[in-house]
Design a protein around this motif. Structure first.
Motif, PDB file in Angstrom:
ATOM      1  N   THR A  21      41.683  37.931  36.929  1.00 54.53           N
ATOM      2  CA  THR A  21      41.261  36.810  35.935  1.00 54.53           C
ATOM      3  C   THR A  21      40.167  37.007  35.387  1.00 54.53           C
ATOM      4  O   THR A  21      40.019  37.148  34.110  1.00 54.53           O
ATOM      5  CB  THR A  21      41.346  35.714  36.586  1.00 54.53           C
ATOM      6  OG1 THR A  21      42.716  34.953  36.945  1.00 54.53           O
ATOM      7  CG2 THR A  21      41.039  34.418  35.631  1.00 54.53           C
ATOM      8  N   GLU A  22      39.026  37.597  36.203  1.00 60.68           N
ATOM      9  CA  GLU A  22      37.604  37.931  35.418  1.00 60.68           C
ATOM     10  C   GLU A  22      37.733  38.907  34.659  1.00 60.68           C
ATOM     11  O   GLU A  22      37.240  38.941  33.447  1.00 60.68           O
ATOM     12  CB  GLU A  22      36.810  37.997  36.720  1.00 60.68           C
ATOM     13  CG  GLU A  22      35.289  38.687  36.402  1.00 60.68           C
ATOM     14  CD  GLU A  22      34.704  39.039  37.641  1.00 60.68           C
ATOM     15  OE1 GLU A  22      33.757  39.890  37.401  1.00 60.68           O
ATOM     16  OE2 GLU A  22      34.811  38.545  38.787  1.00 60.68           O
ATOM     17  N   LEU A  23      38.409  39.998  35.082  1.00 59.62           N
ATOM     18  CA  LEU A  23      38.667  41.106  34.138  1.00 59.62           C
ATOM     19  C   LEU A  23      39.273  40.899  32.899  1.00 59.62           C
ATOM     20  O   LEU A  23      39.069  41.496  31.934  1.00 59.62           O
ATOM     21  CB  LEU A  23      39.203  42.358  35.115  1.00 59.62           C
ATOM     22  CG  LEU A  23      38.580  42.758  36.059  1.00 59.62           C
ATOM     23  CD1 LEU A  23      39.267  43.960  36.765  1.00 59.62           C
ATOM     24  CD2 LEU A  23      37.084  43.582  35.703  1.00 59.62           C
TER      25      LEU A  23
ATOM     26  N   HIS B 238      46.333  46.945  40.694  1.00 59.99           N
ATOM     27  CA  HIS B 238      45.676  47.943  40.981  1.00 59.99           C
ATOM     28  C   HIS B 238      44.117  48.306  40.453  1.00 59.99           C
ATOM     29  O   HIS B 238      43.224  48.611  41.101  1.00 59.99           O
ATOM     30  CB  HIS B 238      46.349  49.258  40.644  1.00 59.99           C
ATOM     31  CG  HIS B 238      45.798  50.689  41.457  1.00 59.99           C
ATOM     32  ND1 HIS B 238      44.821  51.338  40.878  1.00 59.99           N
ATOM     33  CD2 HIS B 238      46.162  51.231  42.443  1.00 59.99           C
ATOM     34  CE1 HIS B 238      44.580  52.605  41.631  1.00 59.99           C
ATOM     35  NE2 HIS B 238      45.159  52.399  42.836  1.00 59.99           N
ATOM     36  N   GLN B 239      43.907  47.957  39.043  1.00 61.64           N
ATOM     37  CA  GLN B 239      42.781  47.880  38.447  1.00 61.64           C
ATOM     38  C   GLN B 239      41.835  46.578  39.215  1.00 61.64           C
ATOM     39  O   GLN B 239      40.501  47.118  39.356  1.00 61.64           O
ATOM     40  CB  GLN B 239      42.922  47.786  36.909  1.00 61.64           C
ATOM     41  CG  GLN B 239      43.632  48.703  36.244  1.00 61.64           C
ATOM     42  CD  GLN B 239      43.870  48.322  34.617  1.00 61.64           C
ATOM     43  OE1 GLN B 239      44.752  47.404  34.497  1.00 61.64           O
ATOM     44  NE2 GLN B 239      43.515  49.149  33.788  1.00 61.64           N
ATOM     45  N   ALA B 240      42.453  45.676  39.465  1.00 66.22           N
ATOM     46  CA  ALA B 240      41.429  44.683  40.050  1.00 66.22           C
ATOM     47  C   ALA B 240      41.096  45.104  41.382  1.00 66.22           C
ATOM     48  O   ALA B 240      39.936  44.759  41.800  1.00 66.22           O
ATOM     49  CB  ALA B 240      42.434  43.323  40.077  1.00 66.22           C
ATOM     50  N   ILE B 241      42.056  45.640  42.178  1.00 60.87           N
ATOM     51  CA  ILE B 241      41.644  46.138  43.402  1.00 60.87           C
ATOM     52  C   ILE B 241      40.550  47.139  43.476  1.00 60.87           C
ATOM     53  O   ILE B 241      39.619  47.055  43.976  1.00 60.87           O
ATOM     54  CB  ILE B 241      42.841  46.671  44.161  1.00 60.87           C
ATOM     55  CG1 ILE B 241      43.765  45.488  44.629  1.00 60.87           C
ATOM     56  CG2 ILE B 241      42.487  47.409  45.432  1.00 60.87           C
ATOM     57  CD1 ILE B 241      45.172  45.880  44.910  1.00 60.87           C
TER      58      ILE B 241
ATOM     59  N   GLU C 265      44.166  36.290  47.060  1.00 57.02           N
ATOM     60  CA  GLU C 265      43.259  35.299  46.156  1.00 57.02           C
ATOM     61  C   GLU C 265      42.018  36.050  45.565  1.00 57.02           C
ATOM     62  O   GLU C 265      41.725  36.101  44.349  1.00 57.02           O
ATOM     63  CB  GLU C 265      42.654  34.167  47.049  1.00 57.02           C
ATOM     64  CG  GLU C 265      43.842  33.179  47.546  1.00 57.02           C
ATOM     65  CD  GLU C 265      44.535  33.588  48.586  1.00 57.02           C
ATOM     66  OE1 GLU C 265      44.013  34.716  49.585  1.00 57.02           O
ATOM     67  OE2 GLU C 265      45.717  33.207  48.936  1.00 57.02           O
ATOM     68  N   ASP C 266      41.477  36.760  46.313  1.00 51.20           N
ATOM     69  CA  ASP C 266      40.363  37.790  45.702  1.00 51.20           C
ATOM     70  C   ASP C 266      40.927  38.657  44.595  1.00 51.20           C
ATOM     71  O   ASP C 266      40.269  39.128  43.521  1.00 51.20           O
ATOM     72  CB  ASP C 266      39.578  38.512  46.885  1.00 51.20           C
ATOM     73  CG  ASP C 266      38.667  37.598  47.866  1.00 51.20           C
ATOM     74  OD1 ASP C 266      38.344  36.574  47.319  1.00 51.20           O
ATOM     75  OD2 ASP C 266      38.103  38.045  48.819  1.00 51.20           O
TER      76      ASP C 266
ATOM     77  N   ALA D 195      50.053  40.634  32.173  1.00 53.49           N
ATOM     78  CA  ALA D 195      48.571  40.751  32.242  1.00 53.49           C
ATOM     79  C   ALA D 195      48.041  42.082  31.682  1.00 53.49           C
ATOM     80  O   ALA D 195      48.856  43.226  32.005  1.00 53.49           O
ATOM     81  CB  ALA D 195      47.983  40.542  33.556  1.00 53.49           C
ATOM     82  N   THR D 196      46.859  42.077  30.998  1.00 57.22           N
ATOM     83  CA  THR D 196      46.598  43.453  30.438  1.00 57.22           C
ATOM     84  C   THR D 196      45.977  44.303  31.751  1.00 57.22           C
ATOM     85  O   THR D 196      46.132  45.449  31.637  1.00 57.22           O
ATOM     86  CB  THR D 196      45.214  43.255  29.522  1.00 57.22           C
ATOM     87  OG1 THR D 196      45.788  42.208  28.317  1.00 57.22           O
ATOM     88  CG2 THR D 196      44.843  44.611  29.044  1.00 57.22           C
ATOM     89  N   ILE D 197      45.229  43.588  32.636  1.00 57.21           N
ATOM     90  CA  ILE D 197      44.661  44.053  33.762  1.00 57.21           C
ATOM     91  C   ILE D 197      45.677  44.032  34.967  1.00 57.21           C
ATOM     92  O   ILE D 197      46.042  42.917  35.159  1.00 57.21           O
ATOM     93  CB  ILE D 197      43.287  43.547  34.058  1.00 57.21           C
ATOM     94  CG1 ILE D 197      42.418  43.414  32.819  1.00 57.21           C
ATOM     95  CG2 ILE D 197      42.924  43.873  35.469  1.00 57.21           C
ATOM     96  CD1 ILE D 197      41.980  44.741  32.586  1.00 57.21           C
TER      97      ILE D 197
END
Length: 106
Positions: A48-50, A7-10, A41-42, A2-4
């Protein structure tokens, strides 16, 4: 891959999160300083959104690389405005518009 990363998602969910993520693994997340735990899950949903947003804006990154350099703009604009010669400005506008047509907005 993944590109994201996780840690970036969190930190997109909680910018104040104090967390360590090893090897971008959900099983290797350590929450620090009483940071509220975010469910896997969150985290994955935000990742996925990012990622979708990153992919959707690829044209912006491509354009940024393809546009004429700022120095070229400054020289062309200065010669047009101060030197009253629009030759470089006209060439700059052609290059700029070519990027916009070659790399269109989706």
């Amino acid at each position: 891959m993944a590109t994201i990363n996780l840690h970036q998602a969190i930190t997109a969910i909680n910018p104040d999160a104090r967390v360590t993520v090893i090897n971008d693994s959900l099983d290797r997340i350590t929450w620090h300083d009483n940071t509220p735990v975010i469910s896997n899950e969150d985290i994955l949903a935000k990742q996925t959104e990012l990622e979708a947003d990153y992919i959707a804006n690829e044209y912006q990154r491509d354009r940024a690389q393809a546009y004429p350099k700022i120095r070229e703009f400054l020289e062309a604009y200065t010669e047009k405005e101060i030197g009253e010669d629009s030759t470089k400005w006209d060439a700059y506008v052609v290059k700029y518009n070519k990027v916009r047509s070659d790399i269109p907005k989706p």
